[in-house]
Design an enzyme around this catalytic site. Structure first.
Site, PDB file in Angstrom:
ATOM      1  N   ARG A  93      50.806   4.813   2.160  1.00  0.00           N
ATOM      2  CA  ARG A  93      50.564   5.934   1.265  1.00  0.00           C
ATOM      3  C   ARG A  93      49.100   6.379   1.235  1.00  0.00           C
ATOM      4  O   ARG A  93      48.809   7.578   1.357  1.00  0.00           O
ATOM      5  CB  ARG A  93      51.013   5.567  -0.163  1.00  0.00           C
ATOM      6  CG  ARG A  93      52.503   5.721  -0.383  1.00  0.00           C
ATOM      7  CD  ARG A  93      53.025   4.666  -1.332  1.00  0.00           C
ATOM      8  NE  ARG A  93      52.912   3.356  -0.713  1.00  0.00           N
ATOM      9  CZ  ARG A  93      53.851   2.842   0.102  1.00  0.00           C
ATOM     10  NH1 ARG A  93      54.928   3.527   0.369  1.00  0.00           N
ATOM     11  NH2 ARG A  93      53.695   1.657   0.649  1.00  0.00           N
ATOM     12  N   THR A  94      48.176   5.438   1.091  1.00  0.00           N
ATOM     13  CA  THR A  94      46.765   5.834   0.999  1.00  0.00           C
ATOM     14  C   THR A  94      46.302   6.453   2.308  1.00  0.00           C
ATOM     15  O   THR A  94      45.685   7.525   2.328  1.00  0.00           O
ATOM     16  CB  THR A  94      45.884   4.626   0.641  1.00  0.00           C
ATOM     17  OG1 THR A  94      46.338   4.057  -0.594  1.00  0.00           O
ATOM     18  CG2 THR A  94      44.433   5.042   0.493  1.00  0.00           C
ATOM     19  N   LYS A 123      36.924  -6.984  19.410  1.00  0.00           N
ATOM     20  CA  LYS A 123      35.673  -7.454  20.006  1.00  0.00           C
ATOM     21  C   LYS A 123      34.705  -8.074  19.001  1.00  0.00           C
ATOM     22  O   LYS A 123      33.581  -8.402  19.361  1.00  0.00           O
ATOM     23  CB  LYS A 123      34.984  -6.287  20.724  1.00  0.00           C
ATOM     24  CG  LYS A 123      35.823  -5.709  21.857  1.00  0.00           C
ATOM     25  CD  LYS A 123      35.102  -4.569  22.575  1.00  0.00           C
ATOM     26  CE  LYS A 123      35.952  -3.995  23.705  1.00  0.00           C
ATOM     27  NZ  LYS A 123      35.264  -2.882  24.401  1.00  0.00           N
ATOM     28  N   ARG A 144      39.092   1.145   3.951  1.00  0.00           N
ATOM     29  CA  ARG A 144      39.826   0.054   3.304  1.00  0.00           C
ATOM     30  C   ARG A 144      39.511  -1.235   4.032  1.00  0.00           C
ATOM     31  O   ARG A 144      39.507  -1.281   5.260  1.00  0.00           O
ATOM     32  CB  ARG A 144      41.330   0.301   3.296  1.00  0.00           C
ATOM     33  CG  ARG A 144      42.129  -0.929   2.857  1.00  0.00           C
ATOM     34  CD  ARG A 144      43.594  -0.646   2.667  1.00  0.00           C
ATOM     35  NE  ARG A 144      43.813   0.163   1.479  1.00  0.00           N
ATOM     36  CZ  ARG A 144      45.027   0.410   0.980  1.00  0.00           C
ATOM     37  NH1 ARG A 144      46.100  -0.076   1.570  1.00  0.00           N
ATOM     38  NH2 ARG A 144      45.158   1.160  -0.089  1.00  0.00           N
ATOM     39  N   HIS A 172      40.332   0.092  -6.380  1.00  0.00           N
ATOM     40  CA  HIS A 172      41.031   1.137  -5.631  1.00  0.00           C
ATOM     41  C   HIS A 172      40.884   2.426  -6.433  1.00  0.00           C
ATOM     42  O   HIS A 172      41.838   2.920  -7.047  1.00  0.00           O
ATOM     43  CB  HIS A 172      42.495   0.762  -5.453  1.00  0.00           C
ATOM     44  CG  HIS A 172      43.220   1.546  -4.395  1.00  0.00           C
ATOM     45  ND1 HIS A 172      42.694   2.670  -3.806  1.00  0.00           N
ATOM     46  CD2 HIS A 172      44.451   1.371  -3.829  1.00  0.00           C
ATOM     47  CE1 HIS A 172      43.554   3.146  -2.928  1.00  0.00           C
ATOM     48  NE2 HIS A 172      44.625   2.382  -2.917  1.00  0.00           N
TER      49      HIS A 172
END
Length: 367
Positions: A93-94, A123, A144, A172
């Site tokens: 959703r985000t 890496k 995020r 959030h």
């Protein structure tokens, strides 16, 4: 001195921070007010940055974004702007709502899966280096990361705006913004001349649910401006998953201003006289063992029987995804607001992007 997302031209390419860990301190973060200039070029790390009048401005712009999408599908005000979405943790959703917001406004998106086929994932490149490289190609970074405090470190060294899309079990803020927008809209609190008391029950995993940490702060910050002079935040959670102490202490600061907190233990106590039932899932990925998770899984379940006992005008919100804490049978109940809540997420994130990039225009009068 407020943090400057865009350094002056004469500044060096390196950034100096006030602590060795590069953690952002509150005094360095720009407060986001009802002046659009305060948003332009600013990062969003914590919901506490947004003042009550600033939230009202965001809601006005979000309301205009909803009208824009429904009337025309979007526009091109972010044409020639490139926005990074960097996600080191699973998101549907985000991530998708931010990408949809960018596309609805005519912008371009560079998406990086921090755990996938990238230098960040394969890496061993540091988070800071990944962001510094990608902001060479873009105007805003949406980040995020699973580690609490990680986004704050990035904000401390980034040269362009960074939007916190979730940092571990920490914060959030954009979820909290869409949540309070939904509450205000669903309950039509903008219509009241005399502001009513508001009771919001937070049910489920309050320890690991970063959405509710930001929500509690935002409810306090905006209560007088947007909906109410008095507010009760009610917690109902399995043992061991209580709201973190730092959030409780923050809310306590508003005790003399009409904000109360209470803890209950049964679902009937949770819904009693509640205006909002905000449900969160038990977050399996935050538990050390399967045994610990299954010991609390299914502690509280909202079904048709619970809804039959709930107040007639109580709305049910959920940041999603859900597991078993809200039965699908509840979806048809008009009080189930969680899918409308998801759509609001796109409108609010559209509003945030146009404010940060200095492209806000028409504001509907509703808020």
């Amino acid at each position: 001195m407020p943090f400057k997302a865009f350094p002056d031209k004469q500044e060096e390419s390196t950034t100096t921070t006030t602590t060795s860990s590069m953690d952002i301190i509150e005094d360095e973060l720009t407060m986001l007010t009802d002046d659009p200039k305060s948003w332009h070029g600013s990062s969003l790390l914590d919901a506490k940055q947004i003042t009550g009048p600033g939230l009202r401005l965001l809601f006005k712009v979000a309301s205009s974004m909803r009208g824009l999408v429904r009337d025309d599908g979007g526009d091109d005000r972010l044409r020639n702007h490139v926005i990074n979405t960097i996600f080191y943790e699973a998101s549907t959703r985000t991530s998708c709502s931010f990408q949809a917001a960018i596309k609805r406004l005519g912008g371009s998106n560079l998406h990086v899966d921090g755990k996938g086929n990238s230098a960040a994932g394969k890496k061993g490149e540091s988070l800071e280096d990944t962001v510094r490289c990608l902001e060479c190609y873009s105007d805003v970074t949406i980040l995020r990361h699973p580690q609490q405090g990680s986004v704050g470190k990035v904000v401390g060294m980034a040269r362009k705006p960074v939007i916190n899309a979730g940092d571990g079990v920490g914060e959030h803020p954009t979820q909290a913004l869409l949540d309070v927008f939904t509450i205000h809209d669903e309950l039509k609190l903008y219509q009241y001349k005399v502001k009513p008391h508001l009771t919001v029950t937070i049910l489920g995993d309050n320890k690991n649910g970063r959405t509710v940490h930001s929500l509690a702060k935002t409810l306090c910050a905006c209560r007088k401006v947007l909906w109410t002079n008095t507010l009760t935040i009610r917690y109902c959670t399995p043992a061991g998953l209580e709201m973190p102490e730092y959030v409780v202490k923050y809310v306590d600061k508003f005790a003399d201003e009409g904000v109360t907190q209470e803890t209950v233990y049964t679902i009937d106590e949770a819904i009693e006289n509640a205006n909002v039932l905000y449900v969160t899932r038990i977050q399996k990925e935050r538990f050390a063992t399967e045994e610990e998770y299954h010991a609390v899984k299914g502690s509280y379940v909202v079904d048709e029987e619970v809804m039959a006992r709930a107040p007639e005008n109580m709305i049910v919100c959920h940041p999603l995804p859900r597991v078993d804490e809200i039965k699908p049978e509840v979806d048809k109940d008009r009080r189930a607001a969680y899918f409308r809540q998801m759509e609001n997420g796109m409108f609010v994130r559209m509003a945030l992007l146009v404010l940060v990039l200095g492209k806000s225009r028409v504001m509907y009068e509703k808020y």
